[in-house]
Design a protein around this motif. Structure first.
Motif, mmCIF file in Angstrom:
data_model
loop_
_atom_site.group_PDB
_atom_site.id
_atom_site.type_symbol
_atom_site.label_atom_id
_atom_site.label_comp_id
_atom_site.label_asym_id
_atom_site.label_seq_id
_atom_site.Cartn_x
_atom_site.Cartn_y
_atom_site.Cartn_z
ATOM 1 N N TYR A 161 -9.507 -21.584 -18.926
ATOM 2 C CA TYR A 161 -9.177 -20.186 -19.592
ATOM 3 C C TYR A 161 -10.568 -20.577 -21.140
ATOM 4 C CZ TYR A 161 -6.050 -18.790 -16.743
ATOM 5 O OH TYR A 161 -5.762 -18.767 -14.978
ATOM 6 N N THR A 214 -9.562 -5.742 -26.867
ATOM 7 C CA THR A 214 -9.902 -5.063 -25.599
ATOM 8 C C THR A 214 -10.672 -4.182 -25.483
ATOM 9 O OG1 THR A 214 -8.460 -3.970 -23.786
ATOM 10 C CG2 THR A 214 -8.155 -3.330 -26.195
ATOM 11 N N ARG A 271 2.787 -18.816 -19.534
ATOM 12 C CA ARG A 271 2.046 -17.793 -21.142
ATOM 13 C C ARG A 271 2.307 -18.041 -22.187
ATOM 14 N NH1 ARG A 271 0.291 -13.128 -18.256
ATOM 15 N NH2 ARG A 271 0.218 -11.485 -20.769
ATOM 16 N N GLY A 291 -4.615 -8.555 -31.041
ATOM 17 C CA GLY A 291 -5.897 -8.501 -29.802
ATOM 18 C C GLY A 291 -6.839 -7.598 -29.162
ATOM 19 N N HIS A 333 -6.900 -14.242 -22.650
ATOM 20 C CA HIS A 333 -5.747 -13.070 -22.698
ATOM 21 C C HIS A 333 -5.610 -12.090 -23.747
ATOM 22 C CE1 HIS A 333 -4.469 -12.371 -18.504
ATOM 23 N NE2 HIS A 333 -3.825 -13.701 -18.655
ATOM 24 N N ARG A 334 -6.210 -12.500 -25.073
ATOM 25 C CA ARG A 334 -5.762 -12.313 -26.569
ATOM 26 C C ARG A 334 -7.746 -11.907 -27.053
ATOM 27 N NH1 ARG A 334 -6.282 -13.333 -32.012
ATOM 28 N NH2 ARG A 334 -7.401 -15.073 -31.928
ATOM 29 N N ALA A 342 -1.720 -9.228 -23.973
ATOM 30 C CA ALA A 342 -2.356 -10.069 -23.723
ATOM 31 C C ALA A 342 -2.534 -8.356 -22.489
ATOM 32 C CB ALA A 342 -2.284 -10.045 -22.156
ATOM 33 N N SER A 343 -4.291 -7.318 -22.673
ATOM 34 C CA SER A 343 -4.491 -6.001 -22.045
ATOM 35 C C SER A 343 -5.463 -6.190 -21.089
ATOM 36 C CB SER A 343 -4.852 -5.481 -22.641
ATOM 37 O OG SER A 343 -6.018 -5.969 -22.960
ATOM 38 N N GLY A 344 -4.778 -4.979 -19.752
ATOM 39 C CA GLY A 344 -5.495 -4.762 -18.431
ATOM 40 C C GLY A 344 -5.768 -3.491 -18.246
ATOM 41 N N THR A 388 3.454 -7.613 -24.300
ATOM 42 C CA THR A 388 3.316 -8.622 -24.938
ATOM 43 C C THR A 388 4.652 -9.120 -24.776
ATOM 44 O OG1 THR A 388 3.562 -9.416 -27.303
ATOM 45 C CG2 THR A 388 4.296 -7.168 -27.028
ATOM 46 N N GLN A 427 -3.200 -17.405 -23.284
ATOM 47 C CA GLN A 427 -2.878 -17.001 -24.800
ATOM 48 C C GLN A 427 -4.337 -16.259 -25.382
ATOM 49 O OE1 GLN A 427 -0.054 -17.035 -27.254
ATOM 50 N NE2 GLN A 427 1.612 -17.770 -26.114
#
Ligand code: FE2
Length: 552
Positions: free
Chosen positions: A156, A127, A213, A125, A222-223, A42-44, A55, A219
């Motif tokens: 999602y 981002t 998760r 991932g 998020h990926r 995931a990233s954010g 991760t 997943q």
């Protein structure tokens, strides 16, 4: 049916969902079990020059108390242009979650990232950093309220499949705290919450996040996209406020509120791709994101940081007490300052990403829900006065929490025809968009839901769109001329893999008008969208592909 590249990627992505089972069937069970990347990547919290990469390492050997993790980030999904890489460690103390915050990235740029630990590579991932200076266009999806037992996370997956999003916002209730059957029964769908009890301790909250998760649809969202998240109440307990919660009962053995809240917040920081804004105070999560000259996004915490206790009901004389706060003084000051700075810096739009409904909701002459801003009228008035006194235009409130879809004008008193005209929107000072839930329900009888929505619109003149039945998300399409919100509703949350969605409504706010009008057409996707992160099995041992960390 047009067979486009996009459709191809979607189809391939769907088929890969079953890969773990097929691998098990072909005798690769051991490899599935040993793969440490069971929770995806995931990233954010993107900024202009950095973004959190996340991760988690699943450790099968109890001897492992510390694990070394390599990471890398590149401009392309094949990792031919790696721009940064490094080694970090994770340990039992943080539940083997991994967070890195690589800097020196370029603004407004899509990146691909990957981790490596215990002989395995993680999924790749995708981002994106925040843009800088002038930008023309942003596309943002937002949603909330993902209750595991109530249904599959098809919403999602729908969000994951939108290739051109700049970021995804999650406005809270990312997990729910209940035992199975208390709010949602997952027996029929085999989605029984783990642990199957009300969660109160750090181990409990960690296990609940771990279960959520492992959901492959979550997943995938998020990926493919960076997230900006904020908690609502259920990340700790229902109807939380600064000093407790409706669903916190020490007499039932649920312990001390401060301990429970600290455990829940610790697990949140471990498991969510969020950056700490205050190293001394984990409770402080309100924060701001600037998207070039087009948008300032202020993420607010209307739950844990500064909220005074809810009044018992709408007739409680304490309701109008000017000392009762929803944000608390510090956060409130921060918000007002940032709204003003944003206008002075000529940023086109100001958005408040937050939890509870801001606009008035009156049913049969009475405030319907004192857990919303309606229950804190002095706090709401302060924000409205600030917008009016400083001529701050183009403010949009984004809301979750109530599992239903709403679009409304925001004004001091929408029921007073001399202040606000429900037909033209004259008198509106801002607008609010409310997202439906990923799975949590509102009304479960569609006819009753439609009738109630009709009644609410007829008696609340500022409300332009109300849907009390469907799950889904909101897509924001933002330009300098207007911001358009589109509600997409899921066809089903009980049929796994069903990503059919219906365009339910579209409303826009034109520049400097501060009121809603109906959108005349669906917004266009971006002409160019960066390639998706490539599909993965998530279970293969890539012995030969281990990357070196030495820079060439
Ligand atoms: Fe919720």
């Amino acid at each position: 049916m047009k067979f486009t590249r996009r459709r191809f990627v979607q189809t391939v992505g769907t088929s890969l969902v079953v890969t773990p089972l097929s691998l098990q069937a072909s005798g690769s069970h051991q490899r599935v079990k040993n793969n440490p990347f069971q929770h995806g990547v995931a990233s954010g919290d993107p900024l202009e020059d950095r973004v959190i990469l996340w991760t988690r390492i699943t450790v099968n050997n109890p001897q492992h108390r510390v694990v070394q993790v390599k990471w890398r980030i590149a401009l392309d999904p094949e990792f031919e242009t790696v721009v940064n890489e490094g080694i970090t460690h994770t340990a039992t103390e943080i539940d083997f979650t991994v967070k890195v915050d690589p800097d020196d990235l370029q603004s407004g740029t899509t990146y691909y990232y990957q981790f490596h630990a215990l002989g395995y590579e993680s999924p790749v991932g995708r981002t994106k950093t925040l843009p800088k200076n002038h930008i023309d266009h942003l596309r943002i999806a937002f949603t909330s309220c993902s209750n595991y037992p109530f249904g599959y996370f098809n919403v999602y997956k729908m969000i994951a499949q939108r290739q051109d999003l700049d970021v995804v916002l999650h406005l809270g209730d990312y997990i729910y705290e209940y035992a199975n059957g208390t709010y949602g029964d997952g027996s029929a769908l085999n989605r029984i919450p783990e642990p199957n009890k009300e969660i109160t301790t750090l181990d409990d909250y960690r296990m609940r996040y771990s279960q959520y998760r492992q959901d492959l649809d979550l997943q995938e969202a998020h990926r493919q996209h960076p997230f900006i998240t904020i908690w609502d109440d259920h990340e700790v307990a229902n109807d939380a406020w600064n000093g407790g919660a409706e669903n916190h009962n020490p007499e039932l053995g649920e312990g001390n509120w401060l301990d429970r809240r600290a455990a829940a917040v610790k697990a949140y920081y471990e498991w969510m791709p969020i950056r700490r804004v205050d190293s001394d105070n984990p409770l402080k999560a309100y924060r701001k994101f600037r998207f070039g000259n087009l948008l300032d996004l202020m993420m607010l915490d209307t739950r844990l940081y500064g909220r005074d206790q809810q009044v018992a009901n709408a007739l409680d004389p304490k309701l109008n007490d000017p000392d009762r706060k929803l944000l608390g003084d510090e956060q409130s000051e921060w918000l007002l300052e940032n709204l003003q700075d944003s206008q002075e810096d000529s940023i086109k739009w100001r958005m408040l990403g937050q939890q509870v409904m801001f606009g008035q909701l009156v049913v049969s002459g009475q405030i319907f829900n004192v857990d919303q801003w309606d229950g804190y009228p002095a706090s709401r008035q302060k924000v409205l006065n600030h917008l009016k006194d400083n001529n701050i235009d183009n403010t949009i409130i984004l809301t979750g929490d109530i599992h239903s879809s709403w679009a409304m004008d925001i004004t001091e008193n929408p029921y007073d025809g001399s202040q606000y005209d429900g037909l033209t929107g004259q008198g509106s000072v801002a607008v609010e968009f409310v997202t439906p839930a990923v799975t949590s329900p509102a009304l479960t009888n569609e006819v009753e839901a439609d009738q109630t929505a009709f009644y609410l619109k007829a008696t609340n003149p500022h409300m332009k769109f109300v849907d009390l039945f469907h799950r889904g998300y909101v897509l924001l399409d933002i330009t300098h001329e207007r911001t358009q919100a589109e509600w997409y509703h899921a066809e089903s949350i009980v049929e796994p893999g069903n990503t059919n969605q219906v365009y339910a409504a579209g409303f826009k706010i034109n520049d400097a008008t501060n009121r809603l009008t109906i959108a005349d057409k669906v917004s266009n996707e971006k002409n160019t969208a960066p390639a998706f992160a490539p599909s993965f099995s998530g279970n293969e041992h890539h012995e030969k592909k281990h990357y070196k960390l030495d820079r060439d």
